[in-house]
Design a protein around this motif. Sequence first.
Motif, PDB file in Angstrom:
ATOM      1  N   TRP B  78     -16.271  21.039 105.735  1.00 38.27           N
ATOM      2  CA  TRP B  78     -17.079  22.265 105.788  1.00 38.27           C
ATOM      3  C   TRP B  78     -16.224  23.404 106.335  1.00 38.27           C
ATOM      4  O   TRP B  78     -15.817  24.282 105.613  1.00 38.27           O
ATOM      5  CB  TRP B  78     -18.326  22.024 106.639  1.00 38.27           C
ATOM      6  N   ILE B  82     -15.219  20.520 110.989  1.00 32.29           N
ATOM      7  CA  ILE B  82     -16.605  20.075 110.882  1.00 32.29           C
ATOM      8  C   ILE B  82     -16.864  19.702 109.433  1.00 32.29           C
ATOM      9  O   ILE B  82     -16.520  20.451 108.524  1.00 32.29           O
ATOM     10  CB  ILE B  82     -17.570  21.183 111.348  1.00 32.29           C
ATOM     11  N   PHE B 131     -35.152  19.505 104.664  1.00 35.60           N
ATOM     12  CA  PHE B 131     -34.582  19.547 106.012  1.00 35.60           C
ATOM     13  C   PHE B 131     -34.861  18.255 106.778  1.00 35.60           C
ATOM     14  O   PHE B 131     -34.023  17.787 107.541  1.00 35.60           O
ATOM     15  CB  PHE B 131     -35.119  20.758 106.771  1.00 35.60           C
ATOM     16  N   VAL B 142     -23.041  18.948 113.953  1.00 38.22           N
ATOM     17  CA  VAL B 142     -23.386  20.325 113.597  1.00 38.22           C
ATOM     18  C   VAL B 142     -24.323  20.332 112.398  1.00 38.22           C
ATOM     19  O   VAL B 142     -25.305  21.076 112.361  1.00 38.22           O
ATOM     20  CB  VAL B 142     -22.112  21.147 113.330  1.00 38.22           C
ATOM     21  N   TYR B 145     -27.636  19.408 113.591  1.00 38.83           N
ATOM     22  CA  TYR B 145     -28.287  20.511 114.277  1.00 38.83           C
ATOM     23  C   TYR B 145     -28.874  21.508 113.284  1.00 38.83           C
ATOM     24  O   TYR B 145     -29.995  21.988 113.452  1.00 38.83           O
ATOM     25  CB  TYR B 145     -27.301  21.208 115.214  1.00 38.83           C
ATOM     26  N   VAL B 146     -28.106  21.799 112.239  1.00 32.59           N
ATOM     27  CA  VAL B 146     -28.574  22.770 111.246  1.00 32.59           C
ATOM     28  C   VAL B 146     -29.885  22.293 110.624  1.00 32.59           C
ATOM     29  O   VAL B 146     -30.871  23.025 110.564  1.00 32.59           O
ATOM     30  CB  VAL B 146     -27.506  22.995 110.164  1.00 32.59           C
ATOM     31  N   GLU B 149     -32.888  22.233 113.221  1.00 33.87           N
ATOM     32  CA  GLU B 149     -33.454  23.535 113.548  1.00 33.87           C
ATOM     33  C   GLU B 149     -34.129  24.159 112.342  1.00 33.87           C
ATOM     34  O   GLU B 149     -35.183  24.764 112.450  1.00 33.87           O
ATOM     35  CB  GLU B 149     -32.337  24.473 114.009  1.00 33.87           C
ATOM     36  N   ALA B 150     -33.474  24.011 111.198  1.00 32.77           N
ATOM     37  CA  ALA B 150     -33.943  24.729 110.013  1.00 32.77           C
ATOM     38  C   ALA B 150     -35.376  24.341 109.676  1.00 32.77           C
ATOM     39  O   ALA B 150     -36.142  25.164 109.183  1.00 32.77           O
ATOM     40  CB  ALA B 150     -33.014  24.453 108.836  1.00 32.77           C
ATOM     41  N   LEU B 152     -37.787  24.139 111.457  1.00 35.38           N
ATOM     42  CA  LEU B 152     -38.787  24.892 112.208  1.00 35.38           C
ATOM     43  C   LEU B 152     -39.394  26.008 111.375  1.00 35.38           C
ATOM     44  O   LEU B 152     -40.583  26.297 111.482  1.00 35.38           O
ATOM     45  CB  LEU B 152     -38.141  25.518 113.449  1.00 35.38           C
ATOM     46  N   ILE B 153     -38.575  26.656 110.555  1.00 30.05           N
ATOM     47  CA  ILE B 153     -39.049  27.853 109.843  1.00 30.05           C
ATOM     48  C   ILE B 153     -40.157  27.509 108.859  1.00 30.05           C
ATOM     49  O   ILE B 153     -41.235  28.102 108.926  1.00 30.05           O
ATOM     50  CB  ILE B 153     -37.881  28.565 109.156  1.00 30.05           C
ATOM     51  N   LEU B 179     -37.449  25.654 119.991  1.00 32.37           N
ATOM     52  CA  LEU B 179     -36.169  26.362 119.948  1.00 32.37           C
ATOM     53  C   LEU B 179     -35.467  26.317 121.299  1.00 32.37           C
ATOM     54  O   LEU B 179     -34.260  26.082 121.372  1.00 32.37           O
ATOM     55  CB  LEU B 179     -36.393  27.813 119.529  1.00 32.37           C
ATOM     56  N   LEU B 183     -31.671  24.894 121.822  1.00 31.97           N
ATOM     57  CA  LEU B 183     -30.489  25.679 122.139  1.00 31.97           C
ATOM     58  C   LEU B 183     -29.654  25.005 123.219  1.00 31.97           C
ATOM     59  O   LEU B 183     -28.434  25.104 123.210  1.00 31.97           O
ATOM     60  CB  LEU B 183     -30.888  27.089 122.555  1.00 31.97           C
ATOM     61  N   LEU B 186     -27.627  22.708 121.399  1.00 32.82           N
ATOM     62  CA  LEU B 186     -26.521  23.379 120.714  1.00 32.82           C
ATOM     63  C   LEU B 186     -25.344  23.561 121.667  1.00 32.82           C
ATOM     64  O   LEU B 186     -24.187  23.297 121.310  1.00 32.82           O
ATOM     65  CB  LEU B 186     -26.977  24.735 120.167  1.00 32.82           C
ATOM     66  N   VAL B 190     -21.576  22.036 121.156  1.00 33.99           N
ATOM     67  CA  VAL B 190     -20.321  22.785 121.197  1.00 33.99           C
ATOM     68  C   VAL B 190     -19.369  22.133 122.198  1.00 33.99           C
ATOM     69  O   VAL B 190     -18.187  21.935 121.919  1.00 33.99           O
ATOM     70  CB  VAL B 190     -20.592  24.257 121.569  1.00 33.99           C
TER      71      VAL B 190
END
Lengths: 476, 496
Positions: B78, B82, B131, B142, B145-146, B149-150, B152-153, B179, B183, B186, B190
Amino acid sequence: MFDLEAILNTIAPELLLAAAGLLGVTIGALIGDRFNSLSFKVGALVLFAAAALAVLYWPGGRAFDGLVETSSFANFAKVVSFICAGITLLMAEGFLRQHDTLRYEYSLLVIFAALGMGIILSSSNFMTLYLGIETLSLSSYVLASFHRDSPRSAEAGLKYFVLGALASGLLLYGMSLVYGFSGSTSYEVVAEAEASIGFMFGMVLMITGLAFKVSAAPMHVWTPDVYEGSPSPVVAFFATAPKMASMVVFAIVMFTAFPQAMAFENWQVIIGIIAAASMLIGAFGALPQANLKRLLGYSSIANMGYALVAVAAGVQYGAGSLLIFMTAYVIASLGLFGGVLSMRREGGMVENIDELAGLIRRQPGLATALTVLLVSVSGFPLAFGFLGKLAVLEAGWTAGLMPLIIILVISSVIAMYYYLRIVKIMWFDEQTADFEPVDFWVTGTVYVTALVSVALLIFVSPFSELAASVAAGLVS
Amino acid sequence: MDFPILSAVTFIPLAGAILILLVKMLTGAQIRPDGTEDERVVYAGIMFSVATFVMSIVMFLSFDLSGTGYQLVEEVEWFSGIKYKMGIDGMSLLLILLTTLLTPIALIASIGSIKHRLTEYIVSFLVLETFMIGVFCALDLVVFYVFFEAGLIPMFIIIGVWGGVDRIYASFKFFLYTLLGSLFMLAAVVYMYLTAGTSDVVQLEQFEFAKGAQTWLWLAFFASFAVKLPMWPVHTWLPDAHVQAPTGGSVILAGILLKMGGYGFLRFSLPMFPDASVLFQPFVFTISVIAIVYASLVAWRQTDMKKLIAYSSVAHMGFVTLGIFSFTEYGVQGAIFQMLSHGLISGALFLIVGVVYDRMHTREISAYGGLVHRMPVYATLFMLFTMANVGLPGTSGFVGEILTMVGAYQASTWAAAGAALGVIFSAVYMLTLYRRTVFGKITNPEVETIEDVNLKELICLIPLAIGTILFGILPNLIFDITRESSLHALAQMAGG
């Protein structure tokens, strides 16, 4: 002495912009109003050509005995800034025509502002830096008050001018102190100088002046007022191109003129505090806002805070991250500011957030694209903005800036609330009045920026490698 | 390279969503004067979700049950180290199958009950499905995580647009709670990426983090998973979200989204932070038992049917954490089983509530009573799922609860005793609910004319009923699939 090749390598885009700007003034004087409509398209073309020149003369060079020097880091920012400026110009035409203020001076001012951005990005001497900043600022003051018949626009311009002049004064005073203690205005020589108390004093004053330009707290107070009063396309311009250029210049000045260990320790703390204050003020300040422009103003303050975390991380960790973050931010802001601020409904412009109610029913495509852009600006992992924030987090963490990381996380959640509020109003609330169709260029920009934001999330690899290599050039 | 079947399963729903949107854009909006929409779009959505289900069956068939480690792995670079890496083991396989089964059911349940903005509804569900599957496939932190979280929308939009009266409040609460937890995760991601130099899950399992760091990392991941699961005391978003969500949304929320927390503990917290997991075992046990007892008592006092089931979910998820943190094979196997079984049962219970809600437009328990006289089939199915939720032997609910308690007993007698208390309470509140809605005389005149379950509702409920009984009688069907992955997680703990 006169090395044309070196000059072209360094400031080819600026030469084009200067020539085009002067030519534009001449043509405007000769044919007057007939030039109004044409100037926007031509102006955008000139700006895109300037971006192309910056790519063509990659990676830059050094000329005029070191008064100007273009690194690939600066060139990167130039390309992004010029393209943004060009696009805001295209978006502005429809709006200005509706308000009967379609005048060729607008495009010329944007070109001159872009010239200023080019100069500051290429400067390696305080004198050129100051000249560039003034070119950029003076054009911006006039742009802010472009709707001269509207008292709010005039007020915005005046406010911006008075405060901007103060900040310029501080910057200049700082420069003179640094000059006095180091004996030179050249970044290279300043970087070698001993970091005495007076020198530090000058540095702090310079940071204050630069913080004003990127609207970082505590020099942020002008931002919501100026955004509120200025014509919408001008706000879209302010939020993108000059922000990109000024933030990168901020970083270049800190990284190349003040790299001494003692100076670094000091400015890291100062910029860290500025970043923390910006993130918090941006996040909390936006909460009670009902006016769309003010809210976006606070949102950009918060985002500048995030960018400053990358600056505070220092050149080694922060430079690449800064470019990724700022690019993600300006791409999303371009569509978001441009799109939201040119929305019209019965009875005038959309000014308050509530007036966006029910957009999804009238223009589902546009509302979805705007949602993607909001998601990107908020750093939520569905768009490129997420990778920008990830890069900043990474930079902050490697540099050991733990308190900043925590503030960044908290302010992101708060910021998410007001971005979500906009999404909520667009998606959930009942429509109260009918929306008018949006200008072709604005719609196009919104769609393209949304698509680019999602595409760059997936195909980010070449981009992040480019940013890393460009940043590596700055370290050596 | 082999056919990327995991990516296919993951992205078929998304492709379907985009296609539906394009068709709608090209043919123009077909909104009738009364605001309703052409219902054929639901069938298009169901078609895509069924295609995904078929694809996931293919995936199941190409999965080697006796194999160890991650299978069907796909890897694409990616950016900066990652990778977009997908792969599954037994546990993720089961959860993917659960997802692909529940999504078409949730969509079928929406026929007729969702009338406004149907296209957007279908699109949101399909995007959400992508998702959710992505979360269970991702083998890179990562990427995980994407996807995590995604999701949620679309859920935010599903609750906010098609929910009940207080939908806006509920959707915001749901979003911001989750959220905030995420975080922190997240930040931990990292840190892990920078310390270990990779975000690859397989390599991170081998990497040993320093003990001090593990504590913080564990807490950061816990913040996220505990909210998602949800554990007491951060469960308060769940009743609100459930009550306001439309039936289909509740099914997905209870059936799958809650499972992401348990999945996260097993996939990340245990193998990657073994020392910290041991350190926090008493803490997790304590709040799990509090959750089981407290949520059960709260459920007992509810007057709203959906809220009651929502609190019962909190209690049942307490068994999951109890099982996971017992660090025994019984406990972990039981926890995975409980996740699956709860997905079937709570999904079914929300459908059951939806059936009468569609007819009476109220969820107040007191508005019902005597349903058995008018709806015998409904009463039978309701009885089955009530018993399964209580944990009656012969249903899948029993197996999950008994195994997690056996596991917990080996680790702490007190915790198991507390959890056993919860089983009793669950009988109390579920039977109270059943008695007050189904038995007794008909008091509300509207119930006099209520009709029994129709074909559509039967299509939704029957597969879940079959699953509940089948896995209750033959739990080994599941254990054979999950044994390798639970042993793997435990081996990581012991070895790490």
